[in-house]
Write a protein that holds these residues in place. Structure first.
Motif, PDB file in Angstrom:
ATOM      1  N   VAL A  27      -6.083 -45.135 -91.522  1.00 32.21           N
ATOM      2  CA  VAL A  27      -7.286 -44.811 -90.748  1.00 32.21           C
ATOM      3  C   VAL A  27      -8.178 -43.910 -91.603  1.00 32.21           C
ATOM      4  CG1 VAL A  27      -8.187 -43.721 -88.662  1.00 32.21           C
ATOM      5  CG2 VAL A  27      -6.004 -44.978 -88.580  1.00 32.21           C
ATOM      6  N   MET A  28      -9.381 -44.360 -91.897  1.00 28.91           N
ATOM      7  CA  MET A  28     -10.275 -43.591 -92.761  1.00 28.91           C
ATOM      8  C   MET A  28     -10.923 -42.456 -91.970  1.00 28.91           C
ATOM      9  SD  MET A  28      -9.848 -45.147 -95.599  1.00 28.91           S
ATOM     10  CE  MET A  28     -11.068 -44.234 -96.555  1.00 28.91           C
ATOM     11  N   TYR A  29     -10.929 -41.260 -92.561  1.00 32.14           N
ATOM     12  CA  TYR A  29     -11.632 -40.135 -91.940  1.00 32.14           C
ATOM     13  C   TYR A  29     -12.769 -39.618 -92.824  1.00 32.14           C
ATOM     14  CZ  TYR A  29      -8.917 -37.020 -95.035  1.00 32.14           C
ATOM     15  OH  TYR A  29      -8.369 -36.388 -96.124  1.00 32.14           O
TER      16      TYR A  29
ATOM     17  N   GLN B 214      -8.963 -40.295 -98.520  1.00 26.60           N
ATOM     18  CA  GLN B 214      -9.348 -39.652 -97.260  1.00 26.60           C
ATOM     19  C   GLN B 214      -9.016 -40.593 -96.095  1.00 26.60           C
ATOM     20  OE1 GLN B 214     -13.299 -37.802 -97.501  1.00 26.60           O
ATOM     21  NE2 GLN B 214     -13.017 -37.720 -99.718  1.00 26.60           N
ATOM     22  N   ALA B 215      -7.718 -40.728 -95.874  1.00 27.53           N
ATOM     23  CA  ALA B 215      -7.193 -41.624 -94.851  1.00 27.53           C
ATOM     24  C   ALA B 215      -5.942 -41.002 -94.262  1.00 27.53           C
ATOM     25  CB  ALA B 215      -6.883 -42.997 -95.440  1.00 27.53           C
ATOM     26  N   LEU B 216      -5.591 -41.445 -93.068  1.00 28.14           N
ATOM     27  CA  LEU B 216      -4.398 -40.928 -92.399  1.00 28.14           C
ATOM     28  C   LEU B 216      -3.634 -42.063 -91.745  1.00 28.14           C
ATOM     29  CD1 LEU B 216      -4.945 -40.830 -89.021  1.00 28.14           C
ATOM     30  CD2 LEU B 216      -6.549 -39.064 -89.751  1.00 28.14           C
ATOM     31  N   ASP B 217      -2.367 -41.818 -91.491  1.00 25.39           N
ATOM     32  CA  ASP B 217      -1.544 -42.717 -90.697  1.00 25.39           C
ATOM     33  C   ASP B 217      -1.281 -42.062 -89.355  1.00 25.39           C
ATOM     34  OD1 ASP B 217      -1.458 -44.472 -92.827  1.00 25.39           O
ATOM     35  OD2 ASP B 217       0.535 -43.845 -93.490  1.00 25.39           O
ATOM     36  N   LEU B 218      -1.351 -42.839 -88.298  1.00 26.64           N
ATOM     37  CA  LEU B 218      -1.166 -42.339 -86.939  1.00 26.64           C
ATOM     38  C   LEU B 218      -0.032 -43.117 -86.289  1.00 26.64           C
ATOM     39  CD1 LEU B 218      -2.202 -40.540 -84.585  1.00 26.64           C
ATOM     40  CD2 LEU B 218      -3.713 -42.435 -83.964  1.00 26.64           C
TER      41      LEU B 218
ATOM     42  N   LEU C 215      -1.383 -34.356 -79.646  1.00 30.25           N
ATOM     43  CA  LEU C 215      -1.427 -34.726 -81.054  1.00 30.25           C
ATOM     44  C   LEU C 215      -0.659 -33.710 -81.884  1.00 30.25           C
ATOM     45  CD1 LEU C 215      -2.629 -36.392 -83.460  1.00 30.25           C
ATOM     46  CD2 LEU C 215      -4.585 -34.809 -83.375  1.00 30.25           C
ATOM     47  N   CYS C 216       0.214 -34.206 -82.739  1.00 25.84           N
ATOM     48  CA  CYS C 216       0.893 -33.381 -83.735  1.00 25.84           C
ATOM     49  C   CYS C 216       0.416 -33.840 -85.115  1.00 25.84           C
ATOM     50  CB  CYS C 216       2.406 -33.535 -83.599  1.00 25.84           C
ATOM     51  SG  CYS C 216       3.370 -32.431 -84.655  1.00 25.84           S
ATOM     52  N   VAL C 217       0.191 -32.898 -86.019  1.00 26.25           N
ATOM     53  CA  VAL C 217      -0.298 -33.223 -87.367  1.00 26.25           C
ATOM     54  C   VAL C 217       0.653 -32.629 -88.391  1.00 26.25           C
ATOM     55  CG1 VAL C 217      -2.201 -33.043 -89.002  1.00 26.25           C
ATOM     56  CG2 VAL C 217      -2.687 -33.186 -86.549  1.00 26.25           C
ATOM     57  N   PHE C 218       1.067 -33.438 -89.359  1.00 27.09           N
ATOM     58  CA  PHE C 218       1.861 -32.949 -90.488  1.00 27.09           C
ATOM     59  C   PHE C 218       1.048 -33.119 -91.768  1.00 27.09           C
ATOM     60  CE2 PHE C 218       4.557 -33.746 -94.184  1.00 27.09           C
ATOM     61  CZ  PHE C 218       5.343 -32.604 -94.188  1.00 27.09           C
ATOM     62  N   VAL C 219       0.939 -32.028 -92.549  1.00 25.29           N
ATOM     63  CA  VAL C 219       0.197 -32.047 -93.816  1.00 25.29           C
ATOM     64  C   VAL C 219       1.201 -31.897 -94.962  1.00 25.29           C
ATOM     65  CG1 VAL C 219      -1.704 -31.071 -95.125  1.00 25.29           C
ATOM     66  CG2 VAL C 219      -1.724 -30.928 -92.633  1.00 25.29           C
ATOM     67  N   HIS C 220       1.211 -32.848 -95.877  1.00 22.33           N
ATOM     68  CA  HIS C 220       2.190 -32.849 -96.966  1.00 22.33           C
ATOM     69  C   HIS C 220       1.860 -31.804 -98.019  1.00 22.33           C
ATOM     70  CE1 HIS C 220      -0.127 -34.686-100.290  1.00 22.33           C
ATOM     71  NE2 HIS C 220      -0.742 -35.408 -99.365  1.00 22.33           N
TER      72      HIS C 220
ATOM     73  N   VAL D 196      -8.856 -31.805 -94.781  1.00 22.83           N
ATOM     74  CA  VAL D 196      -7.822 -31.802 -93.743  1.00 22.83           C
ATOM     75  C   VAL D 196      -8.442 -31.479 -92.384  1.00 22.83           C
ATOM     76  CG1 VAL D 196      -5.729 -30.638 -92.945  1.00 22.83           C
ATOM     77  CG2 VAL D 196      -5.949 -31.308 -95.347  1.00 22.83           C
ATOM     78  N   ALA D 197      -9.369 -30.534 -92.365  1.00 18.55           N
ATOM     79  CA  ALA D 197     -10.052 -30.219 -91.106  1.00 18.55           C
ATOM     80  C   ALA D 197     -10.811 -31.424 -90.575  1.00 18.55           C
ATOM     81  CB  ALA D 197     -10.993 -29.030 -91.309  1.00 18.55           C
ATOM     82  N   GLN D 198     -11.447 -32.171 -91.467  1.00 22.42           N
ATOM     83  CA  GLN D 198     -12.177 -33.367 -91.050  1.00 22.42           C
ATOM     84  C   GLN D 198     -11.225 -34.422 -90.509  1.00 22.42           C
ATOM     85  OE1 GLN D 198     -14.801 -34.955 -94.049  1.00 22.42           O
ATOM     86  NE2 GLN D 198     -15.312 -36.768 -92.868  1.00 22.42           N
ATOM     87  N   ALA D 199     -10.078 -34.592 -91.162  1.00 15.26           N
ATOM     88  CA  ALA D 199      -9.091 -35.560 -90.693  1.00 15.26           C
ATOM     89  C   ALA D 199      -8.631 -35.229 -89.282  1.00 15.26           C
ATOM     90  CB  ALA D 199      -7.890 -35.589 -91.645  1.00 15.26           C
ATOM     91  N   ILE D 200      -8.350 -33.965 -89.034  1.00 20.50           N
ATOM     92  CA  ILE D 200      -7.886 -33.547 -87.711  1.00 20.50           C
ATOM     93  C   ILE D 200      -8.983 -33.753 -86.680  1.00 20.50           C
ATOM     94  CG2 ILE D 200      -7.080 -31.580 -86.341  1.00 20.50           C
ATOM     95  CD1 ILE D 200      -5.857 -30.525 -89.017  1.00 20.50           C
ATOM     96  N   ALA D 201     -10.207 -33.411 -87.034  1.00 18.49           N
ATOM     97  CA  ALA D 201     -11.313 -33.582 -86.091  1.00 18.49           C
ATOM     98  C   ALA D 201     -11.486 -35.041 -85.706  1.00 18.49           C
ATOM     99  CB  ALA D 201     -12.601 -33.024 -86.695  1.00 18.49           C
ATOM    100  N   VAL D 202     -11.354 -35.948 -86.677  1.00 18.75           N
ATOM    101  CA  VAL D 202     -11.529 -37.374 -86.397  1.00 18.75           C
ATOM    102  C   VAL D 202     -10.441 -37.883 -85.459  1.00 18.75           C
ATOM    103  CG1 VAL D 202     -11.402 -39.670 -87.441  1.00 18.75           C
ATOM    104  CG2 VAL D 202     -12.839 -37.913 -88.478  1.00 18.75           C
TER     105      VAL D 202
END
Length: 262
Positions: A44-46, A52-56, A66-71, A117-123
């Protein structure tokens, strides 16, 4: 350089080279299992960059939040694909879990990664309603802690933060300036001050700092410094080092998952 050994984790962990292939295999198996049931939304592009993408990953039924893990990876390496399996504990408890990738140094600065990371979480927060619980490991622990601070996340998203759990965080960036890594990190005094949670006032968000008792002294000191600066919870887990301390996130019955979600 002076502090290279202090922040060298693999050299002090038995069979350290076996961990990345194990993480990769576990993560791949978890993605495939959830993809079969339609519970994985991958890539998922943020933002605009390829990283700049994430997996959900989604639970059965309506998510509790929502739980978020940052590597981690010292802001220099890795991406979300090695850690998918760490979503299992929260997913089994009914939470949606997002794992973002981000651009790496030296292409960007640490402050840029914080913004990404803040943008990813906001999206993803605009897709998944309810409370938000943040965690991250090592450099990801630094980034998770930064999300708790005022002015990093949008106000409406930060208001939903129910708990932040930095795991083995680098909470004070000043020592990084005395490692060889800083040739690529390019941390200067101004960025160290701006990007070090341990040098900032405690946020009005519940925080628990978690670290393994068998980690390098530098990481025990980093965790203690953040816990003292913020007056927050501080767990030193017996028998865990820097690479296996995060494994409990994959276990729905673990104390770590209970603390993160409780």
């Amino acid at each position: 350089m002076e502090l290279d050994d202090a922040y060298a984790n693999a050299a002090y962990i038995p069979d350290a080279a076996e961990f990345p292939p194990k993480w990769e295999a576990l993560a791949d198996a978890f993605r495939k299992r959830l993809s079969v049931t339609g519970k994985a939304r991958l890539g998922v592009m943020y933002g605009h960059g390829t990283r700049q993408a994430l997996d959900l990953f989604l639970p059965e039924g309506v998510p509790k939040g929502l739980c978020v893990f940052v590597h981690g990876g010292y802001w220099l390496k890795f991406d979300r694909s090695l850690w998918s399996h760490l979503a299992e504990g929260a997913v089994e408890h009914g939470w949606a879990v997002a794992l973002p990738s981000y651009d790496l140094c030296p292409r960007v600065r640490i402050a840029d990664i914080t913004r990404q990371v803040a943008q990813a979480i906001a999206v993803v927060a605009h897709e998944i309603p309810g409370p938000i619980r943040m965690t991250g490991h090592s450099a990801g622990g630094h980034l998770a802690a930064r999300m708790a601070e005022p002015g990093v996340l949008p106000d409406d998203v930060r208001a939903r933060l129910a708990h932040v759990m930095p795991i083995s965080p680098v909470a004070d960036l000043r020592p990084m300036m005395r490692t060889s890594m800083n040739a690529d990190l390019r941390i200067d005094e101004d960025e160290a001050q701006a990007e070090s949670p341990a040098l900032h006032p405690a946020p009005e968000v519940p925080v628990t700092v978690w670290v393994g008792a068998d980690e390098r002294p530098a990481f025990l000191e980093q965790a203690e410094a953040l816990a003292k600066a913020w007056g927050c919870g501080h767990v030193v887990e017996p028998g865990k080092h820097h690479f296996d301390v995060i494994e409990a996130l994959a276990d729905p019955g673990s104390d770590m998952v209970a603390r993160l979600l409780g």
